[in-house]
Design a protein around this motif. Structure first.
Motif, mmCIF file in Angstrom:
data_model
loop_
_atom_site.group_PDB
_atom_site.id
_atom_site.type_symbol
_atom_site.label_atom_id
_atom_site.label_comp_id
_atom_site.label_asym_id
_atom_site.label_seq_id
_atom_site.Cartn_x
_atom_site.Cartn_y
_atom_site.Cartn_z
ATOM 1 N N ALA A 187 89.946 -0.200 -30.741
ATOM 2 C CA ALA A 187 90.808 -0.280 -31.921
ATOM 3 C C ALA A 187 92.057 0.554 -31.663
ATOM 4 C CB ALA A 187 90.073 0.244 -33.153
ATOM 5 N N GLU A 188 93.149 0.163 -32.279
ATOM 6 C CA GLU A 188 94.419 0.869 -32.074
ATOM 7 C C GLU A 188 94.313 2.343 -32.430
ATOM 8 O OE1 GLU A 188 97.444 -2.902 -32.921
ATOM 9 O OE2 GLU A 188 96.877 -1.531 -34.548
ATOM 10 N N ASP A 189 93.563 2.658 -33.492
ATOM 11 C CA ASP A 189 93.464 4.047 -33.925
ATOM 12 C C ASP A 189 92.192 4.743 -33.421
ATOM 13 O OD1 ASP A 189 91.734 2.587 -35.454
ATOM 14 O OD2 ASP A 189 92.312 3.456 -37.377
ATOM 15 N N ALA A 190 91.493 4.100 -32.496
ATOM 16 C CA ALA A 190 90.345 4.750 -31.855
ATOM 17 C C ALA A 190 90.870 5.702 -30.780
ATOM 18 C CB ALA A 190 89.422 3.707 -31.240
ATOM 19 N N PHE A 191 89.972 6.552 -30.268
ATOM 20 C CA PHE A 191 90.367 7.383 -29.133
ATOM 21 C C PHE A 191 89.145 7.769 -28.324
ATOM 22 C CE2 PHE A 191 89.471 10.611 -32.394
ATOM 23 C CZ PHE A 191 88.755 11.569 -31.686
ATOM 24 N N MET A 192 89.393 8.131 -27.068
ATOM 25 C CA MET A 192 88.367 8.692 -26.206
ATOM 26 C C MET A 192 88.764 10.113 -25.850
ATOM 27 S SD MET A 192 87.334 5.737 -23.458
ATOM 28 C CE MET A 192 86.617 4.169 -23.969
ATOM 29 N N SER A 193 87.741 10.964 -25.705
ATOM 30 C CA SER A 193 87.987 12.348 -25.306
ATOM 31 C C SER A 193 86.730 12.898 -24.653
ATOM 32 C CB SER A 193 88.365 13.199 -26.526
ATOM 33 O OG SER A 193 88.597 14.545 -26.150
ATOM 34 N N MET A 194 86.934 13.665 -23.585
ATOM 35 C CA MET A 194 85.828 14.372 -22.938
ATOM 36 C C MET A 194 86.038 15.850 -23.188
ATOM 37 S SD MET A 194 83.787 12.136 -21.570
ATOM 38 C CE MET A 194 82.846 13.065 -20.370
ATOM 39 N N THR A 195 85.298 16.412 -24.121
ATOM 40 C CA THR A 195 85.547 17.778 -24.601
ATOM 41 C C THR A 195 84.656 18.839 -23.938
ATOM 42 O OG1 THR A 195 84.001 17.388 -26.422
ATOM 43 C CG2 THR A 195 86.339 16.930 -26.839
ATOM 44 N N GLU A 196 83.993 18.468 -22.857
ATOM 45 C CA GLU A 196 83.035 19.393 -22.253
ATOM 46 C C GLU A 196 83.647 20.756 -21.912
ATOM 47 O OE1 GLU A 196 80.700 15.801 -22.319
ATOM 48 O OE2 GLU A 196 82.814 16.267 -22.157
ATOM 49 N N GLY B 118 93.682 4.393 -28.457
ATOM 50 C CA GLY B 118 93.412 3.037 -28.025
ATOM 51 C C GLY B 118 94.601 2.421 -27.312
ATOM 52 N N VAL B 119 95.790 2.665 -27.819
ATOM 53 C CA VAL B 119 96.996 2.123 -27.195
ATOM 54 C C VAL B 119 97.171 2.695 -25.789
ATOM 55 C CG1 VAL B 119 99.518 2.016 -27.354
ATOM 56 C CG2 VAL B 119 98.117 1.718 -29.415
ATOM 57 N N GLU B 120 96.957 4.004 -25.624
ATOM 58 C CA GLU B 120 97.082 4.625 -24.304
ATOM 59 C C GLU B 120 96.009 4.097 -23.344
ATOM 60 O OE1 GLU B 120 98.672 9.074 -24.661
ATOM 61 O OE2 GLU B 120 96.976 8.686 -26.016
ATOM 62 N N LEU B 121 94.791 3.946 -23.836
ATOM 63 C CA LEU B 121 93.704 3.449 -22.988
ATOM 64 C C LEU B 121 93.984 2.044 -22.492
ATOM 65 C CD1 LEU B 121 90.775 4.822 -25.143
ATOM 66 C CD2 LEU B 121 91.320 5.570 -22.817
ATOM 67 N N HIS B 122 94.578 1.234 -23.347
ATOM 68 C CA HIS B 122 94.945 -0.120 -22.935
ATOM 69 C C HIS B 122 96.071 -0.075 -21.908
ATOM 70 C CE1 HIS B 122 96.525 -4.366 -23.990
ATOM 71 N NE2 HIS B 122 95.540 -4.459 -23.126
ATOM 72 N N ARG B 123 97.062 0.775 -22.140
ATOM 73 C CA ARG B 123 98.178 0.905 -21.201
ATOM 74 C C ARG B 123 97.687 1.386 -19.838
ATOM 75 N NH1 ARG B 123 100.643 5.167 -19.558
ATOM 76 N NH2 ARG B 123 99.898 6.501 -21.254
ATOM 77 N N MET B 124 96.688 2.266 -19.841
ATOM 78 C CA MET B 124 96.149 2.814 -18.595
ATOM 79 C C MET B 124 95.126 1.880 -17.946
ATOM 80 S SD MET B 124 95.669 6.671 -20.112
ATOM 81 C CE MET B 124 95.080 7.485 -18.647
#
Length: 260
Positions: free
Chosen positions: A128-137, A170-176
């Motif tokens: 989704a456009e407003d979703a995000f991923m993060s690895m906070t370890e 989400g937009v950055e993940l798609h661009r990458m």
């Protein structure tokens, strides 16, 4: 669905060859021992279900999965606690990768830590456009996820992502090119299910062979990997489904596959 009647943190719906698996553990779909037991059972059952040919994995509410439930961490003072815990965590991811059916992650919201890895072990990632991923370890004194992140991110991006714990939209993940598509949240699940339905309409034995090739050949040298793929093609050529597909193509009609 038979074998999945008593789930508590996952929901499974099957329609037109597509199973939609929804993580439903409020408030943020955190992963604990119950979640890991259930997701392993769900994907093992779907793996062997003839009526299921593709799977969509998503989260209920505003979150895909906020990662591991820190209240469920093993006690480092107890011998054997961490190996046992780690084995269960791996199983919760391996069952998705090893499932014979293609799995589409419909990342509807935050995918953090183990939630991010869960999306990364799927075959196809839609966000989704407003979703995000993060690895906070690194923010909580832990480490993990490097191997799965490296499967999808370039070297510099992987290091940036893991060293900084930065949120990637989400937009950055798609661009990458980590995600294959980025959509308004209201449209995401329908798009993922339509894609899964498209896959479900293909020759099931061929799709299963393709997934085996992806899983087994990823770390093989080129020659050995391609040779394995050719053995799959040779085996498929003898099946009724391949003969039906070729006949349907010649006769300009839709094939009827029976999985044999």
């Amino acid at each position: 669905m038979p074998g999945l009647e008593d789930l508590s943190v996952l929901r499974v719906e099957v329609a037109e060859g597509v199973a939609t698996v929804t993580i439903d553990r409020p408030p943020v779909n955190a992963q604990n021992g119950v979640f890991r037991d259930e997701i392993t059972r769900v994907f093992d059952v779907l793996h062997e279900s003839e009526e299921v040919r593709a799977i969509v994995l998503t989260g209920a509410g505003k979150t895909f999965s906020a990662g591991a439930d820190l209240r469920d961490r093993p006690d480092a003072a107890k011998r054997g606690a961490f190996p046992r815990h780690s084995r269960g965590v791996r199983a919760g991811f391996d069952c998705v990768m090893e499932c014979g059916k293609p799995v589409i992650a419909a990342v509807n919201g935050a995918a953090i830590g183990a939630g991010c890895v869960l999306a990364l072990v799927c075959d196809i990632i839609l966000v989704a456009e407003d979703a995000f991923m993060s690895m906070t370890e690194v923010e909580v004194g832990l480490a993990g996820g490097v191997q799965h992140v490296l499967r999808h991110f370039g070297q510099s991006d992987a290091r940036m992502f893991l060293y900084t714990a930065r949120r990637l939209s989400g937009v950055e993940l798609h661009r990458m090119r980590v995600a294959s598509g980025c959509y308004p949240k209201a449209e995401l699940l329908a798009v993922a299910q339509a894609m899964a339905k498209d896959i479900a309409g293909k020759a099931p034995l061929a799709v299963a062979a393709m997934k085996r090739a992806f899983t087994l050949c990823e770390y093989m040298p080129l020659h050995e990997g391609y040779r394995f793929e050719q053995t799959q093609t040779a085996a498929l050529a003898k099946t009724e489904d391949t003969k039906e597909a070729l006949a349907a193509f010649a006769e300009k009609r839709k094939p009827v596959f029976r999985g044999r």
